[in-house]
Scaffold this active site. Structure first.
Site, mmCIF file in Angstrom:
data_model
loop_
_atom_site.group_PDB
_atom_site.id
_atom_site.type_symbol
_atom_site.label_atom_id
_atom_site.label_comp_id
_atom_site.label_asym_id
_atom_site.label_seq_id
_atom_site.Cartn_x
_atom_site.Cartn_y
_atom_site.Cartn_z
ATOM 1 N N LYS A 90 0.799 -1.276 -0.066
ATOM 2 C CA LYS A 90 0.087 0.118 -0.085
ATOM 3 C C LYS A 90 0.844 1.071 0.036
ATOM 4 C CE LYS A 90 -2.260 -0.902 3.674
ATOM 5 N NZ LYS A 90 -2.197 -2.207 4.124
ATOM 6 N N CYS A 145 -12.032 1.937 16.683
ATOM 7 C CA CYS A 145 -10.541 1.091 16.502
ATOM 8 C C CYS A 145 -9.702 1.120 17.747
ATOM 9 C CB CYS A 145 -10.040 1.813 15.385
ATOM 10 S SG CYS A 145 -8.176 2.102 15.146
ATOM 11 N N MET A 146 -9.906 2.320 18.578
ATOM 12 C CA MET A 146 -9.010 2.222 19.757
ATOM 13 C C MET A 146 -9.640 2.691 21.119
ATOM 14 S SD MET A 146 -6.363 1.950 18.128
ATOM 15 C CE MET A 146 -5.460 1.881 19.633
ATOM 16 N N MET A 174 -7.378 -5.090 16.764
ATOM 17 C CA MET A 174 -9.011 -5.239 16.652
ATOM 18 C C MET A 174 -9.628 -6.183 17.455
ATOM 19 S SD MET A 174 -9.285 -2.243 15.925
ATOM 20 C CE MET A 174 -7.825 -1.399 15.804
ATOM 21 N N GLY A 183 -4.498 1.221 14.288
ATOM 22 C CA GLY A 183 -4.880 1.008 12.735
ATOM 23 C C GLY A 183 -4.737 2.227 11.932
ATOM 24 N N GLN A 184 -5.058 3.541 12.396
ATOM 25 C CA GLN A 184 -5.056 4.590 11.717
ATOM 26 C C GLN A 184 -3.656 5.223 12.058
ATOM 27 O OE1 GLN A 184 -8.891 6.284 10.873
ATOM 28 N NE2 GLN A 184 -9.487 5.580 12.732
#
Lengths: 250, 914, 289
Positions: free
Chosen positions: B84, B180-181, B415, B452-453
């Protein structure tokens, strides 16, 4: 009109016929020869006989093309590099998606696609080869798309970790194992580089052969403890040449 | 020499790549590469995607990105990227990039039922202003919402929080980072009193045991995984072991020495088994625990974060929804909670799930006692094909790793833990075991929550773009925190609303029940990413509301919006991200945004120009507000106080909050820019540098409180590749709470100095026995949390588990990665991963198109039985990146009741032929 | 106008019928592949003239192609033998070279070549004996055996045309243009009438064909119109035909041009079994003028 002229006419026509047959035949043979050796790197559908047998048996009906649900196969047009009218596929365009029921093979009426292929995983359409220098994973990037998308992942393609000398990151290098590669070409299709770094080629273009006179030991056979220590028991009577050696020079 | 432009580019990239890996080039090749690169401008940047935070170098020419490469100097990735990241330079150039505002219009007027037509920015803001003022009038400030993001740059998140909390006095702002967090945050706050990990990525090189709990790092944190792999294969490394604890065999299992395939939610029981084993084998690090820890627990009857009433539920949903109020315990839950199987328990602590109290070690020991090897094996073994003996051996081996004093152990999770109906509990349990054996906050030892971000940590959490938060771990419910924020923000007292705002899931529910009528979606795609999506899409389209979506591509959220604002992408604006190891990294604007696309900062600041403080700072109604010093349901009129502070009634929010005197001193142009543009500053046109001004203002919140950031300019220095906060005296901090590394530690060895939730009552396992609170300064809490069964489980009708997640090739909802043809080609659609036997039992085979159906909806997908994820019988996995396979139409919007983070990993579906 | 169209259609009814069948077969293949035509859920006609499957079950195959494969020394699957047998049986009934006139798409090309030749008024120059096709036929088998590939199948314009129409591929049309020009300018009825080995094959099958062109000598005026239109005029040996009561030669393609052309109606399709052969004419009997 004598019989003589009739016979002469007959002989003339015979000669004409023979002439036409010879020139035509030679020309035709040349054309066929060209066709037969047309292109070495096209990939045949699963179950295809070896190339000479396939060439002889394929009737060019296109029923395999029709049976493929993905539009993978096409009959080569005249003027193409592939022998005219025979089915093949270019995985960078559409790869073989390895249908469980192998409909293309089932559709073949002549057996040019051999019907006794039971599992698509046993198909050998080609073998993938990797250009290490343009492969992102070999250069250390975390790509390995070919590996993840390989339908026989972990058999046909495995990923090996190797240290990357310049930093604390391991390489995840994809390695192809021809013994399990079906040649479906999904790896070539999905490869994200501008020109695919993994190509599928017909096995005979890629694979070598060790030689029948030598067998490699596989890992399971290697005795970690060092193997038997006693010297082999010999049958001295059966030693060839023994008789000769023991024969005195008298 | 005649060389095409294409050859130039290729050769230049080849040179860049070759240099990165140390392959020598011939001199001819080098000369060619040099020629190709002439006129390229290189600058540092950060990868747009996950929370790993890889550094990249970006080459631009004539307003376009011509190449990128992994930054060889970036300590995270040392010149590498995942596939990516390889396409960072391409994500901005999708064919359907949004370049002008689009509004649903008919006959020149806004019409919710009409199609989108292009409008000017002025027209767009006019309508936003009209709608927002209408809603403010009708519903009060909480009727306005922002759905924010863990992909916000720091200045963006800060501008959004300030606009909402200081400007509109609304706390209805919450980011997708909630999905997510949030459970990790609750874990950090409840255990340590301060957010974010103690350790950092350097732990990888120091650890010899890695335990993955619900983290498929091989795909989701690719570059970190290559560091772990390197550690695993290094010849000089000790006996390195990797354990993968998961509900199905995934790519990370390939490298694992020990794989535990478990039932959903069984992680709660396994953690307790490890704790029990640590105690039983007398392996507790007594000195560490006695000096630095206390034991704690909280209520069990906390519900599942669903709606309490069924009025909005589909008929099919009602049976599960009813469990929100009353649950019948199964025998595993009952044993762990010391109750009878089949007992019906009213969920009385739904509203107070976060409360907790200290308990004695004896109570703790008693609590984990039921989690024996036999009990947990029976509860947890996830693969029907595995033998009981095999699973038991694995559990024992896992406990051995924790207990073995010679092993340095890091637990990683993402997650699988966080998106969990008891996500906060299971996060706390991770620390429980690390603290019990003293393997926390030391190099190579620690429980480490991955993100994740790209800026879930740096922006969403640190800046506090959550409904309940303020910058630097402060919360709106705390009067001292409000006062401090009001001081830094130069607001009149009581400007900030003390009532925590809706979490992002609740904002969706608020849209459905009409509580929120104006919602602004920024830098994320919540209508695809929120569970039980059918409800929210209907709410957006059918209810009387106004939804603005700032986006770069036509996403699902853009499609359901009423107004679409074209946004600038990462390298088209200035920004900073903070990754999972507290590393703040910065980049400059590299290229101009296309067409009329504009940065989110510009959009918010322009919007702020349309509101005077007279309009928004009068008395405001806030339904349900109850706080000391406030009239119920009301925010006081602060206009007079504002006047006394020198504000004029017609001062706009732009002037008061953003372009105020202090900020205007931060001038644009600025030498830090070198020759880079700033379209935001240029368009605002009043000579200040908004990103820098906002960042430097924001740093005031954290300095001296354990959240110290360096000055803006420091992050842009050529020799800096991000710094891990707290940055004290110009030095970053590797391991927090450890005296050797952390300047905040005053004790000789360790100090868990976080200040939040550090005064607790005492109690036993069931209740508070002594309500008098006592202080726990410097201590971490070891929580007991029991096993709790997932609220929805497979039954005869919906007979399979459904879990969702990611694939390496795509990121989040795929809005960017699906615009990269090569990535789209590699993984064009989200497949449904199913066990071959489950497929065969349903007369299905690989590549069949199937229906997946839950109580909440149905979708079609292509079946995969031999893919990268190898399922156990009874379990289905579908990635969520593909809007064509809209898996969140199936998922259940149950959340962890503490963190309000949705559990995307567990619901029940059936699969049948389409 | 209407009546003139009607009479044109009547005059050309066999031509229209042949074109309908030729194009219909092509369309059946095309529709099955491209539009998924099916009957009772089974694909109508999958494949092409070399080999196909009717209704998903009945195999059909080109027996000449099979013969060539056999000459290569390969024994293909039973399926293709069954398919070839079915096709052989059908053409054995309706006339071997009915394939040429009614099914083969190259016929359209060579007919066009003939039309062009007449329009351009090309004088016949180059001549070649018609039996050359048997030489080509023999060569097909010989080369198949020698080179190990089905020799004619690899160059067959019939296969090329069919494949390229059905599967939508390339350059083969050039070969057909070649045949068109060859027929129009070099050799009259050049391809179908002289060279095509498949025609030669079907001509041999045609010897036992049941559907024949019957000839009634009594009404014949020997105007010769039939000979003018016949692409294989050697088969219209009227004397022999008069004796047999029909055109016996397998080389007749049953194209029915002669039937349409005959002003007296002396020619017509009939089943071989229904045709009464005329006793030999007594010696000395007056021959028709």
């Amino acid at each position: 009109m004598s019989t003589y002229t009739g016979r002469r006419e007959f002989l003339k026509r015979m000669a004409q016929g023979a002439g036409v047959a010879t020139t035509g035949g030679l020309l035709w043979s040349f054309l066929l020869g060209q066709q037969r050796h047309a292109r070495a790197n096209m990939l045949r559908p699963p179950g295809a006989l070896n190339e000479p047998d396939f060439a002889a048996t394929c009737i060019k009906c296109g029923q395999c093309v029709q049976a493929c649900p993905y539009g993978t196969l096409s009959l080569s047009p005249s003027g193409a590099e592939v022998p005219i009218g025979t089915p093949s596929f270019s995985p960078r365009d559409v790869p073989c998606y390895m249908c469980v029921d192998i409909p293309c093979m089932q559709a073949c009426p002549t057996g040019a696609l051999e019907h006794d292929l039971e599992r698509i995983e046993d198909a050998r359409m080609g073998v993938a080869t990797i250009d290490h220098e343009s492969c992102l994973s070999w250069q250390g990037l975390r790509c390995e798309i070919c590996y993840r998308e390989c339908p026989v992942r972990n058999d046909a393609i495995t990923v090996e970790n190797r240290p990357r000398r310049t930093s604390g990151h391991a390489l995840f290098v994809p390695v192809v194992h021809a013994s399990h590669c079906t040649g479906c070409g999904i790896c070539e299709y999905v490869c994200p580089t501008e020109v695919a770094a993994i190509h599928v080629l017909p096995p005979e273009l890629v694979q070598g052969k060790i030689g029948d006179h030598y067998l490699l030991s596989n890992d399971a056979e290697v005795d970690a403890d060092g193997g038997p220590s006693a010297s082999p028991a010999g049958d001295h009577d059966a030693v060839p040449g023994l008789e000769y050696l023991n024969e005195g020079e008298r | 020499m005649s060389i095409t432009r294409r050859d130039f580019m290729r050769d230049a990239v080849a040179a860049a790549t070759a240099a990165a890996v140390g392959v020598p080039l011939t001199s001819a090749e080098q000369a060619l590469a040099k020629e190709a690169e002439s006129g390229w401008r290189w600058d540092k940047g950060v990868c747009r995607f996950c929370g790993v935070g890889c550094g990249i170098q970006i080459a631009t020419k004539e307003g376009r990105i011509v190449a990128t490469k992994g930054d060889p100097d970036a300590p995270v990735n040392r010149g590498l990227n995942c596939v990516k990241g390889y396409f960072n330079g391409r994500i901005m150039y999708g064919e359907d990039r949004l370049t002008e505002p689009l509004m649903r219009m008919k006959d020149g007027r806004f019409d919710k039922k009409a199609d989108f037509v292009p409008v000017s920015w002025d027209r767009a803001f006019d309508e936003m202003e009209r709608q927002a003022k209408k809603v403010l009038d009708e519903k009060g400030p909480t009727g306005l919402a922002i759905m924010g993001s863990g992909q916000y740059t720091v200045p963006e998140g800060y501008a959004a929080v300030k606009l909402m909390k200081a400007g509109f006095r609304s706390n209805t702002i919450d980011p997708n980072a909630r999905h997510c967090m949030a459970s990790a945050v609750v874990g950090f706050m409840q255990v340590f009193g301060i957010d974010e990990p103690a350790g950092n990525y350097d732990d990888i090189e120091e650890a010899d045991t890695f335990v993955l709990w619900g983290a498929n790092m091989a795909e989701c944190h690719p570059i970190l995984w290559s560091r772990i792999a390197n550690r695993r294969i290094s010849s000089d490394a000790a006996d390195v072991k990797i354990v993968n604890i998961t509900t199905f065999t995934n790519m990370s299992s390939d490298l694992a020495d020990l794989e535990l395939v478990i039932k959903p939610s069984a992680d709660l029981a396994i953690q307790n088994y490890i704790a029990r084993e640590i105690i039983a084998r007398d392996a507790v690090d007594k000195e560490f625990v006695e000096s630095h820890c206390v034991f704690a627990t909280g209520p069990y009857d906390i519900g599942y974060g669903m709606r309490a009433d069924s009025s909005f539920a589909y008929d099919a949903e009602k049976d599960i929804q009813a469990k929100e109020l009353e649950v019948k315990l199964d025998r595993f839950e009952a044993a762990g909670q010391r109750r009878e199987p089949g007992e019906v328990v009213k969920q009385t602590n739904r509203g107070s799930a976060g409360k907790h109290w200290t308990i004695s070690f004896e109570d703790f020991k008693k609590a984990v006692e039921p989690y024996t090897l036999e009990f947990v094996t029976e509860l947890a073994k996830g693969d029907p094909e595995e033998t009981v003996e095999s699973f038991r051996e694995k559990l024992e081996a896992l406990a051995d790793f924790y207990i073995n004093r010679d092993r340095n152990l890091v637990s990683f999770w993402t997650m699988g833990f966080n998106q969990h109906q008891r996500g906060s509990w299971v996060n706390e349990q991770a620390y429980m075991n690390h603290l019990l054996v003293g393997k926390q906050a030391r190099p190579g030892n620690g429980a480490f929550s991955l993100t994740g971000q790209p800026s879930a940590c740096g922006t969403a959490r640190e800046v506090g773009t959550f409904g309940h938060r303020l910058p630097s771990d402060m919360v709106v419910a705390n009067p001292a925190h409000r006062a401090k924020s009001e001081k830094i923000w130069k607001l009149p007292s009581k400007a900030i609303n003390p009532k925590p705002g809706s979490h992002i899931n609740k904002i969706m529910r608020d849209l459905e029940d009409g509580t929120v009528k104006f919602a602004w979606v920024q830098v994320n795609n919540p209508f695809q990413a929120t569970a039980n999506a059918n409800h929210w899409i209907t709410a957006a389209r059918e209810m009387d509301n106004f939804i603005v979506c700032s986006d770069v591509y036509p996403s699902v959220s853009a499609k359901v919006a009423d107004l679409i604002l074209p946004a600038a992408m990462i390298f088209e604006k200035w920004g900073l991200y903070g990754n999972a190891e507290r590393r703040t990294q910065a980049w400059r604007e590299q290229v101009p945004p296309p067409g009329d696309a504009r940065s989110d900062v510009w959009q918010m600041l322009e919007f702020a120009k349309r509101f005077t403080i007279d309009e928004v700072w009068g008395e405001q109604k806030v339904p349900g507000l109850k706080a000391e010093g406030y009239e119920d349901g009301k925010l006081p009129d602060i206009r007079q106080a504002a006047r006394e502070m020198g504000y004029k009634p017609d001062s706009t929010l732009y002037e008061v909050l953003f372009a105020n005197d202090a900020n205007r001193k931060v001038k644009w142009p600025d030498p830090v820019a070198k020759d880079h543009e700033n379209h935001t500053a240029a368009l605002l046109g009043d000579g200040w540098f908004p990103e820098k001004a906002l960042f430097d203002e924001y740093t005031q919140f954290g300095r001296g409180h354990g959240h110290d950031l360096a000055d803006f300019d420091v992050y842009y220095r050529d020799d800096v590749r991000g710094l891990r906060w707290p940055v004290v005296d110009g030095k970053e901090t590797q391991w927090r709470f450890n005296a050797k590394y952390d300047p905040y530690v005053k004790a000789p060895d360790f100090e868990f100095y976080g200040k939040a939730l550090k005064a607790l009552p005492q109690g036993d396992l069931d209740k508070v026995t002594n309500p008098e609170k006592s202080g726990l300064a410097g201590k971490a809490k070891i929580f007991f949390r029991p096993y709790a069964a997932p609220v929805e489980q497979p039954d005869e009708n919906f007979d399979l588990w459904l879990s969702t997640g990611r694939v390496l090739e795509h990121w989040h909802t795929g809005t960017m990665t699906r615009r990269v043809p090569q990535l789209h080609r590699a993984v064009p659609t989200a497949q449904a991963f199913v066990h071959p036997d489950d497929a065969a039992a349903r007369n299905l085979k690989r590549n069949d198109v199937v229906w997946l159906e839950s109580r909440r909806g149905k979708i079609k997908a292509v079946l995969e039985t031999h893919g990268r994820n190898r399922m156990v019988r009874g379990m289905v996995f579908v990635p969520f990146f593909d809007e064509g396979v809209f898996v969140n139409k199936l998922t259940l919007d149950a959340t962890c009741p503490l963190s309000k983070e949705t559990d995307f990993k567990k619901c029940a579906v059936k699969v049948y032929k389409a | 106008m209407a009546s003139s169209v009607g009479s044109w259609a009547r005059r050309n009814r066999y031509l229209l019928a042949r074109r309908c069948v030729q194009l219909g077969v092509l369309l059946a293949f095309y529709g099955t592949l491209h539009w998924g035509w099916s009957v009772f859920g089974e694909p109508l006609l999958a494949g092409n003239l070399s080999g196909s499957t009717l209704l998903g079950t009945i195999p059909l195959a080109d027996p000449f192609a099979l013969l060539q494969i056999l000459m290569t020394g390969h024994v293909p699957l039973l399926e293709i033998f069954v398919g070839a047998a079915i096709v052989l049986g059908v053409y054995g009934l309706v006339g071997g070279r009915s394939f040429c006139a009614w099914v083969c798409p190259v016929n359209i090309v060579t007919d066009a070549g003939e039309g062009l030749r007449q329009r351009l008024q090309v004088k016949s120059g180059f001549r070649l004996p018609r039996h050359i096709r048997y030489v080509v036929f023999g060569l097909s088998l010989l080369l198949s055996a020698l080179l190990g590939v089905a020799a004619f199948e690899w160059v067959s314009p019939i296969g090329i045309l069919h494949r390229e129409v059905i599967y939508g591929i390339g350059f083969g049309l050039a070969m057909l243009v070649g045949i068109l020009i060859f027929d129009a300018t070099v050799l009259r009825h050049g391809w179908c009438g002289h060279l095509c080995p498949l025609g030669a094959f079907w001509a041999q099958v045609g010897r036992v064909a049941q559907v024949r062109v019957a000839f009634v000598e009594a009404s014949c005026t020997e105007c010769g119109d039939c000979l003018k239109v016949c692409p294989e005029p050697q088969v219209l040996n009227l004397k022999a035909a008069a004796r047999a009561g029909m055109v016996r030669s397998g080389e007749c393609t049953n194209c029915a041009r002669c039937i349409a052309a005959c002003p007296e109606g002396s020619l017509a399709f009939a089943l071989r079994a229904r045709i009464r052969s005329v006793p030999p004419i007594r010696p000395g009997a007056a021959a028709p003028p």
